[in-house]
Design a protein around this motif. Sequence first.
Motif, short mmCIF file in Angstrom:
data_model
loop_
_atom_site.label_atom_id
_atom_site.label_comp_id
_atom_site.label_asym_id
_atom_site.label_seq_id
_atom_site.Cartn_x
_atom_site.Cartn_y
_atom_site.Cartn_z
N GLN A 276 0.82 -1.21 0.00
CA GLN A 276 0.00 0.00 0.00
C GLN A 276 0.87 1.27 0.00
N VAL A 277 1.97 1.21 0.73
CA VAL A 277 2.88 2.36 0.78
C VAL A 277 3.51 2.58 -0.59
N ALA A 278 3.98 1.49 -1.20
CA ALA A 278 4.58 1.61 -2.52
C ALA A 278 3.57 2.14 -3.54
N ALA A 279 2.33 1.68 -3.44
CA ALA A 279 1.29 2.14 -4.36
C ALA A 279 0.99 3.62 -4.15
N TRP A 280 1.00 4.06 -2.87
CA TRP A 280 0.74 5.48 -2.60
C TRP A 280 1.82 6.35 -3.23
N TRP A 281 3.07 5.96 -3.05
CA TRP A 281 4.16 6.73 -3.62
C TRP A 281 4.12 6.71 -5.15
N LYS A 282 3.79 5.57 -5.73
CA LYS A 282 3.71 5.52 -7.20
C LYS A 282 2.64 6.48 -7.71
N ALA A 283 1.50 6.48 -7.06
CA ALA A 283 0.42 7.37 -7.49
C ALA A 283 0.83 8.83 -7.32
N LYS A 284 1.50 9.14 -6.22
CA LYS A 284 1.91 10.52 -5.96
C LYS A 284 2.95 10.97 -6.99
N ILE A 285 3.90 10.12 -7.28
CA ILE A 285 4.94 10.49 -8.24
C ILE A 285 4.35 10.59 -9.65
N ASP A 286 3.43 9.71 -10.00
CA ASP A 286 2.73 9.84 -11.29
C ASP A 286 2.01 11.18 -11.36
N GLU A 287 1.40 11.59 -10.26
CA GLU A 287 0.70 12.88 -10.20
C GLU A 287 1.67 14.04 -10.42
N ILE A 288 2.84 13.96 -9.79
CA ILE A 288 3.83 15.03 -9.94
C ILE A 288 4.22 15.18 -11.41
N TYR A 289 4.45 14.07 -12.07
CA TYR A 289 4.89 14.14 -13.47
C TYR A 289 3.77 14.58 -14.41
N ARG A 290 2.53 14.37 -14.03
CA ARG A 290 1.45 14.93 -14.85
C ARG A 290 1.45 16.46 -14.77
N ALA A 327 9.33 3.99 -8.35
CA ALA A 327 8.23 4.84 -8.78
C ALA A 327 8.71 5.96 -9.71
N LEU A 328 9.94 6.41 -9.53
CA LEU A 328 10.50 7.47 -10.37
C LEU A 328 10.99 6.95 -11.72
N ALA A 329 11.43 5.71 -11.76
CA ALA A 329 12.12 5.17 -12.93
C ALA A 329 11.34 5.30 -14.23
N PRO A 330 10.04 5.00 -14.28
CA PRO A 330 9.34 5.12 -15.57
C PRO A 330 9.35 6.53 -16.15
N HIS A 331 9.58 7.52 -15.31
CA HIS A 331 9.58 8.91 -15.74
C HIS A 331 10.99 9.45 -15.96
N GLY A 332 11.99 8.61 -15.76
CA GLY A 332 13.37 9.06 -15.88
C GLY A 332 13.85 9.88 -14.70
N GLY A 333 13.17 9.77 -13.56
CA GLY A 333 13.52 10.56 -12.39
C GLY A 333 14.65 9.96 -11.58
N THR A 334 15.32 10.82 -10.82
CA THR A 334 16.45 10.42 -9.99
C THR A 334 16.07 10.53 -8.52
N LEU A 335 16.52 9.58 -7.72
CA LEU A 335 16.32 9.58 -6.29
C LEU A 335 17.66 9.83 -5.61
N MET A 336 17.78 10.97 -4.92
CA MET A 336 18.99 11.29 -4.16
C MET A 336 18.73 10.98 -2.70
N TRP A 337 19.54 10.08 -2.14
CA TRP A 337 19.33 9.59 -0.78
C TRP A 337 20.55 9.97 0.06
N ARG A 338 20.36 10.79 1.06
CA ARG A 338 21.49 11.31 1.85
C ARG A 338 22.06 10.22 2.77
N ALA A 339 23.39 10.21 2.81
CA ALA A 339 24.10 9.27 3.69
C ALA A 339 24.47 9.92 5.01
N PHE A 340 23.96 11.10 5.29
CA PHE A 340 24.24 11.79 6.55
C PHE A 340 23.35 11.18 7.63
N VAL A 341 23.90 10.25 8.37
CA VAL A 341 23.14 9.57 9.42
C VAL A 341 23.99 9.48 10.68
#
Length: 716
Positions: A276-290, A327-341
């Motif tokens: 459900q979480v993955a589906a929510w993010w996919k829908a949200k990212i699809d919305e952003i690209y629209r 979720a970003l991949a079909p749109h050619g989007g990049t995910l930047m994930w910080r290693a500052f932990v």
Amino acid sequence: MRRFLALLLLLLSAATPLGAHAETGYDLWLRYQPVEDEWRVRYAAATAQVIAPSSPAIDVAFDELIRGLEGLLGRAPTRRDGAIGDGAIVLGTEKSPRIASLGLPLARLGNEGYLIRSATIEGKRVTVIAANRDVGVLYGVFRFLKLIQTRQSLDALDITDAPKLQVRVLNHWDNLDRHVERGYAGQSIWDWQKLPGYKDPRYTDYARANASIGINGTVLTNVNANADVLRPEWLEKVKALAEVFRPYGIKVYLTARFSAPIELGGLKTADPLDPQVAAWWKAKIDEIYRVIPDFGGLLVKANSEGQPGPNDYKRTHADGANMLADALAPHGGTLMWRAFVYAAENPDDRHKQAYTEFQPLDGKFRDNVLVQVKNGAIDFQPREPFHPLFGAMPKTPLMMEFQITKEYLGFATHLAYLGTMWEEVLEADTFRPRKGSTVAKILETPVEAGAVTGMAGVANIGSDMNWTGSQFDQANWYAFGRFAWDPDAQAEPIARDWAAMTWGGDPAVTRPVVAMMMGSREAVVDYMTPLGLGHLMATGHHYGPGPWVADLARPEWNPAYYHKADAVGIGFDRTAKGTNAVAQYARPVAAQFGDLKRVPDALLLWFHHVPWEHRMRSGRSVWEELVVRYDRGVDAVKAMESEWDGLKGKIDDRRWTEVRDFLSIQRQEAGWWRDASVAYFQSVSKRPLPAGHAAPAHDLDWYKAINTPYAPGNGK
């Protein structure tokens, strides 16, 4: 005729003397002030006409070229229409017939590279600015204008250039209420209340400045993310900014709060492995690209400093990153994930925590994930050794994260040119997998064909008229763009270019300005954190010295955690006898850092706890050397003040006065740093001051009593 033109130009320049109008610094390095008469005459024949096709990016390139030439040369060239003539500047891509006829070597320049070449078209002597894509033409135009701004010849041009990194982004730590975390230049420039209905012209100037140095992305919101920016009404505001930036080749990115499915979607969990979480993010990212078809992607800070993340559900950083990346991949989007932990419940040396958490995940991230690693393992200190993750994750794309805003280097008022810091880090040899594997080479070399590369800089931009809070802080924005384009660049040529474009072409001005810049960061290190000390700033706002602080709830929040000064000695033992943080580096590096005889003086106390009487290479004890370095830093600021005083009358009064006043503040605060630090470390070491070095102006209790709760830049 040439003599007549020279006389006319001389009369025109005499009518507008230096200081006739007060400069604010708003124009940055794109001032386009008139060049000297001799140069205007030399440039006239090569800039008579501009020929260009029409497209959104080439239109802004054309407008910038006209704007620049009008300002620099005092006249506008003939515009697009008409037959080509001698002295024409011809803009175009491989699709332009005139460009195609030349058979230029454009293929190797990629999507963003450009070529500037003297050529002959239709029997006419011209200058060609060509690229494979329109944005490359824009970059080429800015380079051409820089040639004039820096008084270089336009004869026999043959320049090719292309970025070595694909993703070159500013990270704005801007909140939706316009407060900027660690910002020292006013409010956020994003006026969300007026968007999308009103697009401030400043947004266009922001895009121009970034395009001029090759920055091609902007993360609009703070890494301590607010999920509201992902709501539909906010995405319309983001869309408006994207429309302004698009012709300049700049994509917009947003920070994603990991718990957004709970806060916005009403889910009970943000577990990345929950369908459900993955589906929510996919829908949200699809919305952003629209809404924004060329949206760049997302930046995530997770499980650090209280931010939510996959560890909350006993998942790894790779689990969290990959769910968003998919979720970003079909749109050619990049995910930047910080290693500052780093975490309060982790008792290990803070230097080690990011490596310990991320290195075992090498090869487990999706192809469109960039793990964003700070230049050092602690937190943007005036000097740190390079982060041990560089070279240690050969199967994972890593991007550099620099901090352009000077959170730990005196805020806006201290002159600290960070180009020298970044060059020091980028040229550091990781020895992974072999000698010569510099941090720069690791960033530039895709882990596999087509893998993404990048560099991010925490922006120092705000609503102040001069953008960055001080005139000289503009140089750090400029230098970041240059290093993001070419990590093998060098700090001094970048400083020379910036100085010439910002302060004018007079060598009597640029030489001392560049000298000040090149020594400025080392001065800050000396009066704040000499010999490898780090994180001695007062806590929370990081303004002023606080080496005595040792009573905060989390050990790594306390400056005393980092210097470990006691009656015996000083320094953090990260050798095999201590926390063994050196083992996170390749063997040759670890051998150097871990050996008391081989470790550079500049990093001595970062890796070693040494007796106060330990003899330095200078022959002085470490206590004596500390005092010498503190005094050297203060003296360097005094020397900059004197140098700047000598430039009065050679620079417009408004900017000269601002820098003068800021240098005065810096001198006072450098003295504060010196006196407070010496007083504290003397109270611990019980050593007398070396001969010839003055005692602090006040006793230690006086410095401890200083309280500045409203210093700018705190988080909210």
